[in-house]
Design a protein around this motif. Structure first.
Motif, short mmCIF file in Angstrom:
data_model
loop_
_atom_site.label_atom_id
_atom_site.label_comp_id
_atom_site.label_asym_id
_atom_site.label_seq_id
_atom_site.Cartn_x
_atom_site.Cartn_y
_atom_site.Cartn_z
N GLU A 1 -9.57 5.45 6.01
CA GLU A 1 -10.73 5.36 5.12
C GLU A 1 -10.99 3.92 4.72
OE1 GLU A 1 -13.99 6.30 2.72
OE2 GLU A 1 -13.01 7.49 4.27
N ILE A 2 -9.95 3.18 4.40
CA ILE A 2 -10.09 1.76 4.07
C ILE A 2 -10.70 1.01 5.25
CG2 ILE A 2 -8.83 -0.38 3.59
CD1 ILE A 2 -6.78 1.38 2.04
N ALA A 3 -10.17 1.27 6.44
CA ALA A 3 -10.66 0.59 7.65
C ALA A 3 -12.14 0.89 7.89
CB ALA A 3 -9.83 0.99 8.86
N VAL A 4 -12.53 2.14 7.74
CA VAL A 4 -13.93 2.53 7.97
C VAL A 4 -14.84 1.83 6.97
CG1 VAL A 4 -15.55 4.47 7.79
CG2 VAL A 4 -13.42 4.73 9.07
N ARG A 5 -14.45 1.79 5.72
CA ARG A 5 -15.29 1.13 4.71
C ARG A 5 -15.41 -0.36 4.97
NH1 ARG A 5 -15.08 4.03 -1.09
NH2 ARG A 5 -14.87 6.17 -0.37
N ILE A 6 -14.32 -0.97 5.39
CA ILE A 6 -14.35 -2.41 5.70
C ILE A 6 -15.24 -2.66 6.92
CG2 ILE A 6 -12.97 -4.35 6.54
CD1 ILE A 6 -10.70 -3.29 4.72
N GLU A 7 -15.11 -1.82 7.94
CA GLU A 7 -15.94 -1.97 9.13
C GLU A 7 -17.42 -1.88 8.78
OE1 GLU A 7 -12.96 -0.25 12.60
OE2 GLU A 7 -14.47 1.08 11.76
N GLU A 8 -17.76 -0.92 7.93
CA GLU A 8 -19.15 -0.75 7.52
C GLU A 8 -19.64 -1.93 6.68
OE1 GLU A 8 -19.18 3.02 5.53
OE2 GLU A 8 -19.17 4.15 7.40
N PHE B 1 0.80 -1.21 0.00
CA PHE B 1 0.00 0.00 0.00
C PHE B 1 0.84 1.26 0.00
CE2 PHE B 1 -3.96 -2.14 1.93
CZ PHE B 1 -4.32 -2.58 0.68
N LYS B 2 1.75 1.35 0.92
CA LYS B 2 2.53 2.58 1.05
C LYS B 2 3.48 2.77 -0.14
CE LYS B 2 5.37 5.13 4.31
NZ LYS B 2 6.00 5.14 5.63
N GLU B 3 4.22 1.73 -0.46
CA GLU B 3 5.25 1.84 -1.48
C GLU B 3 4.70 1.83 -2.90
OE1 GLU B 3 5.16 -0.31 1.02
OE2 GLU B 3 7.00 -0.07 2.18
N ASP B 4 3.71 0.97 -3.17
CA ASP B 4 3.21 0.82 -4.53
C ASP B 4 1.97 1.65 -4.84
OD1 ASP B 4 5.22 -1.09 -4.88
OD2 ASP B 4 3.90 -2.74 -4.29
N LEU B 5 1.13 1.89 -3.84
CA LEU B 5 -0.15 2.56 -4.08
C LEU B 5 -0.27 3.92 -3.40
CD1 LEU B 5 -2.46 -0.58 -3.70
CD2 LEU B 5 -1.51 0.39 -5.81
N ASP B 6 0.82 4.39 -2.78
CA ASP B 6 0.86 5.71 -2.14
C ASP B 6 -0.23 5.91 -1.08
OD1 ASP B 6 3.07 6.58 -3.64
OD2 ASP B 6 1.76 7.14 -5.31
N VAL B 7 -0.48 4.89 -0.28
CA VAL B 7 -1.48 4.97 0.78
C VAL B 7 -0.85 5.61 2.01
CG1 VAL B 7 -2.95 3.63 2.32
CG2 VAL B 7 -2.74 2.98 -0.08
N ASP B 8 -1.48 6.68 2.50
CA ASP B 8 -1.00 7.31 3.72
C ASP B 8 -1.94 6.93 4.87
OD1 ASP B 8 -3.30 8.90 3.49
OD2 ASP B 8 -2.20 10.63 2.71
N SER B 9 -1.70 7.48 6.05
CA SER B 9 -2.48 7.09 7.23
C SER B 9 -3.95 7.47 7.10
CB SER B 9 -1.87 7.69 8.49
OG SER B 9 -1.84 9.09 8.41
N LEU B 10 -4.24 8.58 6.46
CA LEU B 10 -5.63 9.01 6.28
C LEU B 10 -6.37 8.04 5.35
CD1 LEU B 10 -7.78 11.06 6.93
CD2 LEU B 10 -6.98 12.43 5.00
N ILE B 11 -5.73 7.62 4.30
CA ILE B 11 -6.36 6.67 3.38
C ILE B 11 -6.50 5.31 4.06
CG2 ILE B 11 -6.17 5.49 1.15
CD1 ILE B 11 -4.75 8.01 0.11
#
Length: 90
Positions: A49-56, A36-46
């Motif tokens: 967001e991923i966690a919230v969507r998965i939880e929902e 995520f971080k290295e290949d897809l540029d995912v930061d802590s905010l994103i």
């Protein structure tokens, strides 16, 4: 290597779509081993967001400490599969 479906109720491709939507990326870019971080540029905010969507989507809880471990789609799938299975067993 692609994650194989198991007897768990988790639909891996549905999860991949949830993650891709949160990242605003085509599903094809969210490969099992993409970092995520290295290949897809995912930061802590994103990550949040991923966690919230998965939880929902799955009715599970992802703790802040889990966010640091979400380095790849494979790791997310393992975590979600475990949490869904635990919830189903309860």
């Amino acid at each position: 290597m692609t994650l194989q479906p198991t007897s768990s109720p988790l639909d891996v491709e549905e999860l991949r779509t949830v993650v891709a939507d949160a990242l605003e990326l085509p599903v094809e870019e969210v490969t099992d081993d993409a970092r995520f971080k290295e290949d897809l540029d995912v930061d802590s905010l994103i990550s949040l967001e991923i966690a919230v969507r998965i939880e929902e989507q799955y009715g599970i809880r992802i703790d802040d400490s889990d966010l640091a471990d979400l380095g790849s789609f494979r790791r997310i799938a393992e975590l979600v599969r475990d949490r869904v299975a635990s919830r189903s067993a309860a």
